[in-house]
Design a protein around this motif. Structure first.
Motif, mmCIF file in Angstrom:
data_model
loop_
_atom_site.group_PDB
_atom_site.id
_atom_site.type_symbol
_atom_site.label_atom_id
_atom_site.label_comp_id
_atom_site.label_asym_id
_atom_site.label_seq_id
_atom_site.Cartn_x
_atom_site.Cartn_y
_atom_site.Cartn_z
ATOM 1 N N ASN A 203 -4.251 -15.270 -5.461
ATOM 2 C CA ASN A 203 -4.418 -16.917 -5.552
ATOM 3 C C ASN A 203 -3.781 -17.727 -4.343
ATOM 4 O OD1 ASN A 203 -6.152 -16.136 -7.620
ATOM 5 N ND2 ASN A 203 -4.468 -16.414 -9.096
ATOM 6 N N THR A 204 -2.740 -17.283 -3.667
ATOM 7 C CA THR A 204 -2.021 -18.084 -2.988
ATOM 8 C C THR A 204 -1.967 -17.767 -1.555
ATOM 9 O OG1 THR A 204 0.236 -16.923 -3.493
ATOM 10 C CG2 THR A 204 -0.645 -18.905 -4.829
ATOM 11 N N PHE A 205 -2.054 -16.415 -1.289
ATOM 12 C CA PHE A 205 -2.126 -16.048 0.090
ATOM 13 C C PHE A 205 -3.163 -16.358 1.028
ATOM 14 C CE2 PHE A 205 1.773 -12.871 0.428
ATOM 15 C CZ PHE A 205 2.482 -13.912 -0.093
ATOM 16 N N PRO A 206 -3.225 -16.745 2.405
ATOM 17 C CA PRO A 206 -4.519 -16.654 3.041
ATOM 18 C C PRO A 206 -5.457 -15.537 2.745
ATOM 19 C CG PRO A 206 -2.622 -17.122 4.322
ATOM 20 C CD PRO A 206 -2.046 -16.518 3.163
ATOM 21 N N LYS A 207 -6.755 -15.894 3.063
ATOM 22 C CA LYS A 207 -7.659 -14.952 2.698
ATOM 23 C C LYS A 207 -7.904 -13.807 3.682
ATOM 24 C CE LYS A 207 -8.867 -17.344 -1.093
ATOM 25 N NZ LYS A 207 -8.406 -16.566 -2.176
ATOM 26 N N ASN A 208 -7.499 -14.014 4.854
ATOM 27 C CA ASN A 208 -7.309 -13.240 5.898
ATOM 28 C C ASN A 208 -6.155 -11.913 5.743
ATOM 29 O OD1 ASN A 208 -4.997 -14.596 6.716
ATOM 30 N ND2 ASN A 208 -5.708 -15.110 8.757
ATOM 31 N N ILE A 209 -5.573 -12.210 4.593
ATOM 32 C CA ILE A 209 -4.372 -10.960 4.348
ATOM 33 C C ILE A 209 -4.932 -10.340 3.025
ATOM 34 C CG2 ILE A 209 -2.119 -10.794 3.642
ATOM 35 C CD1 ILE A 209 -1.106 -13.094 5.298
ATOM 36 N N THR A 210 -5.014 -8.984 3.279
ATOM 37 C CA THR A 210 -5.581 -8.267 2.132
ATOM 38 C C THR A 210 -4.474 -7.475 1.470
ATOM 39 O OG1 THR A 210 -5.948 -6.273 3.602
ATOM 40 C CG2 THR A 210 -7.778 -7.903 3.120
ATOM 41 N N LEU A 211 -4.489 -7.342 0.170
ATOM 42 C CA LEU A 211 -3.500 -6.580 -0.530
ATOM 43 C C LEU A 211 -4.076 -5.497 -1.100
ATOM 44 C CD1 LEU A 211 -0.572 -6.571 -2.104
ATOM 45 C CD2 LEU A 211 -1.729 -7.814 -3.825
ATOM 46 N N GLU A 212 -3.300 -4.187 -1.152
ATOM 47 C CA GLU A 212 -3.688 -2.815 -1.585
ATOM 48 C C GLU A 212 -2.706 -2.295 -2.321
ATOM 49 O OE1 GLU A 212 -4.832 1.491 -0.047
ATOM 50 O OE2 GLU A 212 -4.854 -0.298 1.483
ATOM 51 N N THR A 213 -2.718 -1.765 -3.540
ATOM 52 C CA THR A 213 -1.879 -1.235 -4.457
ATOM 53 C C THR A 213 -2.119 -0.065 -4.594
ATOM 54 O OG1 THR A 213 -2.883 -2.048 -6.425
ATOM 55 C CG2 THR A 213 -1.327 -3.584 -5.417
ATOM 56 N N ARG A 214 -1.081 0.995 -4.981
ATOM 57 C CA ARG A 214 -1.098 2.394 -5.066
ATOM 58 C C ARG A 214 0.058 2.806 -6.033
ATOM 59 N NH1 ARG A 214 -1.856 4.817 0.984
ATOM 60 N NH2 ARG A 214 -3.634 3.385 1.638
ATOM 61 N N ILE A 215 -0.258 2.542 -7.446
ATOM 62 C CA ILE A 215 0.798 2.937 -8.437
ATOM 63 C C ILE A 215 0.097 4.292 -9.062
ATOM 64 C CG2 ILE A 215 2.154 2.039 -10.202
ATOM 65 C CD1 ILE A 215 2.378 0.494 -7.427
ATOM 66 N N PRO A 216 0.685 5.312 -9.092
ATOM 67 C CA PRO A 216 0.426 6.421 -9.954
ATOM 68 C C PRO A 216 0.401 6.165 -11.423
ATOM 69 C CG PRO A 216 1.590 7.212 -8.139
ATOM 70 C CD PRO A 216 1.758 5.576 -8.143
ATOM 71 N N ARG A 217 -0.183 6.574 -12.308
ATOM 72 C CA ARG A 217 -0.065 6.321 -13.766
ATOM 73 C C ARG A 217 1.103 6.958 -14.322
ATOM 74 N NH1 ARG A 217 -4.338 3.696 -15.880
ATOM 75 N NH2 ARG A 217 -3.457 4.175 -18.057
ATOM 76 N N ASP A 218 1.660 7.966 -13.533
ATOM 77 C CA ASP A 218 2.509 8.888 -14.401
ATOM 78 C C ASP A 218 4.032 8.314 -13.650
ATOM 79 O OD1 ASP A 218 2.233 9.765 -11.605
ATOM 80 O OD2 ASP A 218 2.537 11.863 -12.140
ATOM 81 N N THR A 219 3.827 6.955 -13.168
ATOM 82 C CA THR A 219 5.056 6.447 -12.607
ATOM 83 C C THR A 219 6.157 6.482 -13.453
ATOM 84 O OG1 THR A 219 3.790 5.231 -10.859
ATOM 85 C CG2 THR A 219 6.311 4.463 -11.281
ATOM 86 N N TRP A 220 7.431 6.708 -13.255
ATOM 87 C CA TRP A 220 8.460 6.632 -14.499
ATOM 88 C C TRP A 220 8.760 5.278 -14.636
ATOM 89 C CZ3 TRP A 220 11.690 10.536 -10.727
ATOM 90 C CH2 TRP A 220 11.277 11.852 -11.169
ATOM 91 N N LEU A 221 9.379 5.243 -15.947
ATOM 92 C CA LEU A 221 9.894 3.999 -16.581
ATOM 93 C C LEU A 221 11.177 3.469 -15.627
ATOM 94 C CD1 LEU A 221 9.041 4.148 -20.246
ATOM 95 C CD2 LEU A 221 7.632 3.216 -18.673
ATOM 96 N N ILE A 222 11.374 2.360 -15.605
ATOM 97 C CA ILE A 222 12.636 1.678 -15.146
ATOM 98 C C ILE A 222 13.346 0.739 -16.373
ATOM 99 C CG2 ILE A 222 12.200 2.310 -12.804
ATOM 100 C CD1 ILE A 222 11.584 -0.883 -12.510
ATOM 101 N N GLU A 223 14.559 0.586 -16.079
ATOM 102 C CA GLU A 223 15.138 -0.679 -16.885
ATOM 103 C C GLU A 223 15.804 -1.771 -15.954
ATOM 104 O OE1 GLU A 223 19.132 -1.571 -19.928
ATOM 105 O OE2 GLU A 223 18.706 0.570 -19.225
ATOM 106 N N GLY A 224 15.168 -2.872 -16.130
ATOM 107 C CA GLY A 224 15.417 -3.935 -15.336
ATOM 108 C C GLY A 224 15.080 -5.294 -15.675
ATOM 109 N N ASP A 225 15.264 -6.264 -15.272
ATOM 110 C CA ASP A 225 14.873 -7.717 -15.435
ATOM 111 C C ASP A 225 13.620 -7.922 -14.942
ATOM 112 O OD1 ASP A 225 14.472 -10.308 -15.532
ATOM 113 O OD2 ASP A 225 16.510 -10.961 -15.185
ATOM 114 N N PRO A 226 12.615 -8.215 -15.418
ATOM 115 C CA PRO A 226 11.140 -8.284 -14.864
ATOM 116 C C PRO A 226 11.062 -9.700 -14.112
ATOM 117 C CG PRO A 226 11.185 -8.200 -17.464
ATOM 118 C CD PRO A 226 12.643 -8.272 -16.978
ATOM 119 N N THR A 227 11.804 -10.594 -14.165
ATOM 120 C CA THR A 227 11.849 -12.039 -13.593
ATOM 121 C C THR A 227 12.506 -11.751 -12.063
ATOM 122 O OG1 THR A 227 11.968 -13.280 -15.536
ATOM 123 C CG2 THR A 227 12.593 -14.442 -13.395
#
Length: 958
Positions: free
Chosen positions: A672-696
């Motif tokens: 919603n905020t970055f220029p349209k000429n920049i594309t974002l690609e995500t690769r997050i496996p479903r079996d990624t382990w859980l972590i403990e952290g501060d989401p913010t």
């Protein structure tokens, strides 16, 4: 009125008017009749005046003299008719007679005639008293002396005018300066002639305007306001304009009635000008000026006076014409004298040694006195020598070469000469071709630089002693050429001494000349200057120096050079800038806290209202709307927490989470905020382990890295966010990087940007280091990122190649196998209910009070509400026996939450209290914890949190 009754003796009264008494009274009556007859028919004014000044009896001669009939005079006092300048003297004599200090007095004085003009009289006064000595009345004899006085005044005025004419003629003879003469003439006319004002003016030949050039007297801006002309028209109708145009004396006898004076009448009358005389001033045959005299009386100038003014005009004209002719003669003589002296000024008296020599014979043809003083030879000795005679023999080959290479233009060289006493001096020689007495010759100017070279040598020796100083020490000439450049200057600027010496510092150390010019003016004017300057290094980088300039002088006190000591303060200025940025961030944090408080107060009733709607059984399409509202409110609450976390360092709670959820939130922001000429690609496996952290905080880490990636791709590119599970065994442990064995989730942030130069890779995590432009980067983003990752027990690696892109790898400790995500919140039907307990709600936000009241009443509680602390104290004091719990806001006007809690504890130390706030929860929690408050609600809170907290507080033992 009748005369006062005659006095009767006491004897006549007692004897019943005896015969002798009757004879005396008869004689007295006859005497009185004779006095009355003499009084009434006297040729001079006669009056009987009461001691208080009232006219008791006046004769016809007096009435005729001052113009008043007797009945009118009887209504006045002599003070009413006496001129103010004479009244004090008259009254003084009256007081002396009443005090019997004198018995009569005589004085000249002025009365005001009924028609307003002045009447001069000679006054004789005697005082009549009764037999007891009580004053009865004054007998006044009043003789008209007006004609006598006017004759005296005319004579006095003519004498004064003759005196003015004499004084002016004397000034005409003695004063030879036109301006001084004009000023003197005006001054004499005012001081000796008692004019109100006098001025002399010139006529502009082009515009015909009359321009005053000298004046004296009561000007008060009058001359500046006049606009006079010598041409026909309104501006040329003044006496001055008419005098110039007509070439004769012109008089305005009464400014008040003269129609020509209409443009200037009001200003003239305000200054007391009643009559004006103006006469032309001639230079040769031309009428080039005018003089004007101003008097305070109308009809001041009579014929005799005007004849004198005509004579005065001729005398002044003659004097000014003579002065002008004399000035022209003197100017011509002066021009000739200057022409004759120019040679002497430029050559004979020139402070530089100079001579002229013959091109063919090299013999001296002329030599000035400065050369004679420097070399010690007389003029005759010089003229018997050639230029070879003042040079050492070892210099002759050089001189031969110089003579062969001379050009008709100017030439310059340096040579050794010897004086008559044998001393050697080094001189700079400048020569030019001239023709002298018909022969080809060279004009030579010499400057002795012996002392300068000695000075520079000493300076270099002294400079060698401070060559190891860390400060840049530079010595420059008055033309800015660098003469000395120490090792410190080499370290600060990068140029070696051989590269810098001889160059002008302004050419290679400065981008602009404004500050340099100001510093030069200060050091040359005051001998020193201190300030900050921006200089340029050899590599083009800017350095800020604290510069101290001192003016160096030679043995004769003449300026020779400028010593500059420059301390590099670039790093200090950067730290000051970083400090100011940190202060600005702290201010932003304070502002963010205030905004967060207001937003949380707005979100609190929305979130609890949604819970109430769901509790009351909203179904169908309405349920979807309510759920959308709930999601938006929770999203707003999360954003507020992020703002507080970023701006003020407020830490959120550490929870077990799936990294996919963090990246999902970030993905929405980037798209919603970055220029349209920049594309974002995500690769997050479903079996990624859980972590403990501060989401913010983790959201902030990924956002910082993505923003840097965006800035590295101004022309567009690709950002890849990926995650993978990794196990690190003991063989890969690295204590220096806080890398220990265990299970990790590795997050990769990859961009296709410009890359990071190798020399910057070691600096990118330093606080305040940035390669971005000023105001586009703070240098805190990566430092904050590294700090957050390490606080989570992880570590961070970076790899980059210029032109190819950058990859950041974030390693976060994973949870042990079998760990599950936190259980969802309790459903509505699981919320605890009350048993009719009374709860006091305190909040300055009406909407929060209303929704909390409805919620608690819906779940079995009785509720009292208060909108401020003082009101809450009053309600609690009245209902303390039934109130089981108080829920109070921490931020309220007048009496805030902590003060309210302390007051409640004073009334009932065992009362259960829950504190709530929309900002800085940790700070408020600390304050109320000191007062014994165990429970704290952070706005906005949900219905479940509210009900569970209330229930928990109620079941606790107090």
């Amino acid at each position: 009125m009748p005369f006062p009754a005659p006095l009767m003796s006491n004897e006549a009264a007692s004897d019943g008017m005896g015969l002798e008494a009757l004879r005396r009274n008869e004689a007295l009556r006859l005497s009185e009749e004779r006095f009355v007859s003499a009084f009434e028919h006297a040729s001079i004014g006669m009056a009987l005046v009461a001691p208080d000044g009232r006219w008791l009896k006046v004769n016809q001669a007096l009435c005729h003299l001052i113009g008043y009939p007797a009945d009118e005079l009887h209504q006045k006092t002599f003070q009413d008719l006496t001129h103010p300048d004479d009244l004090d003297t008259d009254l003084k004599y009256v007081r002396q007679m009443l005090a019997e200090e004198i018995f009569h007095y005589q004085m000249p004085k002025r009365y005001f005639h009924k028609n307003g003009h002045i009447v001069w009289v000679l006054l004789n006064v005697s005082l009549v008293r009764d037999k007891e000595g009580v004053p009865l009345y004054f007998i006044s004899q009043i003789q008209d002396i007006t004609e006598q006085k006017e004759s005296e005044l005319r004579l006095k005025r003519m004498n004064r005018l003759y005196s003015v004419l004499s004084r002016i003629n004397e000034a005409l003879v003695r004063t030879q300066d036109e301006k001084a003469l004009c000023e003197k003439v005006c001054q004499i006319a005012v001081e000796q002639g008692q004019m109100k004002m006098a001025w002399l003016g010139e006529v502009d030949p082009a515009t015909k305007r009359i321009i005053p050039c000298a004046s004296a007297g009561n000007d008060d801006g009058y001359l500046a306001s006049m606009d006079l002309s010598s041409e026909e028209g309104a501006k040329g109708n003044s006496p001055a304009g008419c005098a110039v145009r007509q070439g004769a004396l012109n008089v305005s006898h009464d400014v008040a009635s003269d129609p020509r004076m209409a443009p200037w009448r009001e200003a003239a009358l305000q200054r007391g000008f009643r009559s004006i005389a103006a006469f032309p001033i001639r230079l040769g045959c031309d009428r080039r000026g005018v003089m004007a005299l101003y008097a305070e009386e109308p009809h001041f100038f009579n014929q005799e006076e005007m004849d004198l003014l005509v004579s005065l005009s001729e005398n002044i004209s003659f004097a000014l014409d003579s002065i002008q002719k004399e000035r022209l003669r003197l100017e011509a003589e002066d021009a000739m004298r200057k022409s004759e002296e120019r040679y002497r000024l430029l050559f004979s008296d020139n402070p530089h040694p100079m001579w002229v020599y013959d091109r063919e014979t090299q013999a001296f043809l002329a030599v000035n006195s400065s050369a004679q003083r420097l070399y010690g030879y007389t003029e005759a000795e010089f003229l018997a020598m050639t230029i070879w005679d003042i040079r050492p023999s070892e210099e002759h080959p050089k001189i031969e070469q110089v003579l062969r290479s001379l050009t008709p233009e100017k030439n310059a060289t340096t040579s050794l000469h010897h004086k008559k006493n044998g001393d050697l001096i080094r001189v700079d020689i400048f020569s030019d071709s001239i023709v002298f007495n018909g022969r080809a010759a060279r004009l030579v100017s010499v400057t002795d630089v012996t002392q300068r070279e000695i000075f520079e040598q000493k300076l270099a020796e002294q400079a060698a002693l401070i060559d190891q100083a860390r400060d840049a020490i530079v010595v420059s000439g008055l033309e800015h050429e660098v003469r000395f450049w120490n090792k410190g200057a080499e370290r600060v600027y990068g140029w070696t001494a051989s590269e810098a010496v001889g160059r002008k510092s302004i050419d290679f150390l400065y981008r602009g000349t404004e500050k340099f010019t100001a510093a030069m003016q200060s050091v040359l004017g005051r001998g020193g200057w201190i300030g900050e300057l921006e200089h340029i290094t050899k590599t083009g980088e800017a350095v800020i120096v604290e510069s101290r300039w001192s003016l160096l002088r030679d043995a004769e006190g003449q300026p020779k050079a400028i010593l500059c000591i420059n301390t590099d303060i670039t790093e200090r200025k950067q730290m000051e800038t970083h400090f100011l940025r940190a202060q600005r961030m702290e201010s932003i944090g304070t502002l963010a806290g205030g905004i967060a408080h207001d937003l949380n107060n707005l979100l609190a009733p929305i979130m609890m209202g949604v819970d109430l709607l769901k509790h009351f059984g909203v179904e169908g399409p309405s349920l979807k709307v309510v759920e959308d509202i709930e999601r938006s409110a929770k999203r707003g609450s999360s954003l507020v927490k992020q703002v507080l976390s970023f701006a003020r360092g407020v830490e959120g709670s550490r929870i077990t989470l799936q990294i996919r959820d963090i990246i999902g939130e970030l993905e929405s922001i980037i798209k919603n905020t970055f220029p349209k000429n920049i594309t974002l690609e995500t690769r997050i496996p479903r079996d990624t382990w859980l972590i403990e952290g501060d989401p913010t905080q983790l959201n902030q880490v990924l956002l910082n890295l993505c923003v840097n990636a965006r800035d590295a791709m101004p022309g567009g590119g690709r950002i890849l966010l990926s995650a993978q599970n990794m196990s690190i065994d003991a063989s890969y442990e690295d204590p220096e990087r806080s890398l220990s064995s265990g299970r990790y989730v590795c997050l990769d942030v990859v961009d296709t940007g410009c890359g990071i130069p190798a020399e910057n890779l070691e600096k990118i995590f330093d606080p305040f280091f940035t390669t971005k432009e000023l105001a586009k980067g703070t240098g805190l983003g990566l430092a904050t990122t590294l700090g957050i990752v390490r606080s989570h027990g992880g570590f961070l690696n970076v790899a980059s190649e210029v032109g190819r892109g950058t990859t950041f790898k974030i390693y976060l400790p994973a949870q042990a196998e079998g760990t599950a995500l936190a259980a969802p919140s309790i459903e509505n039907d699981g919320w605890p209910r009350g048993n009719g307990e009374w709860i006091l709600l305190v909040d300055d936000e009406t909407s929060i009070l209303d929704v909390n009241k409805q919620t608690l009443e819906a779940f079995g509680y009785h509720v009292l509400t208060a909108e401020q602390g003082a009101q809450a104290i009053g309600l609690f004091a009245l209902n303390r026996d039934k109130i089981a719990l108080v829920l109070t806001d921490m931020m309220m006007p007048v009496m805030d939450g902590p003060a309210t809690v302390l007051a409640l504890r004073q009334i009932d130390p065992r009362i259960r209290i829950i504190a709530a706030s929309g900002m800085d929860t940790e700070g408020h929690a600390t304050k109320v914890a000191i007062a014994g408050v165990k429970h704290f609600l952070a706005k906005p809170y949900s219905t479940g949190i509210l009900l569970n907290t209330v229930k928990t507080a109620l079941v606790e033992e107090t």
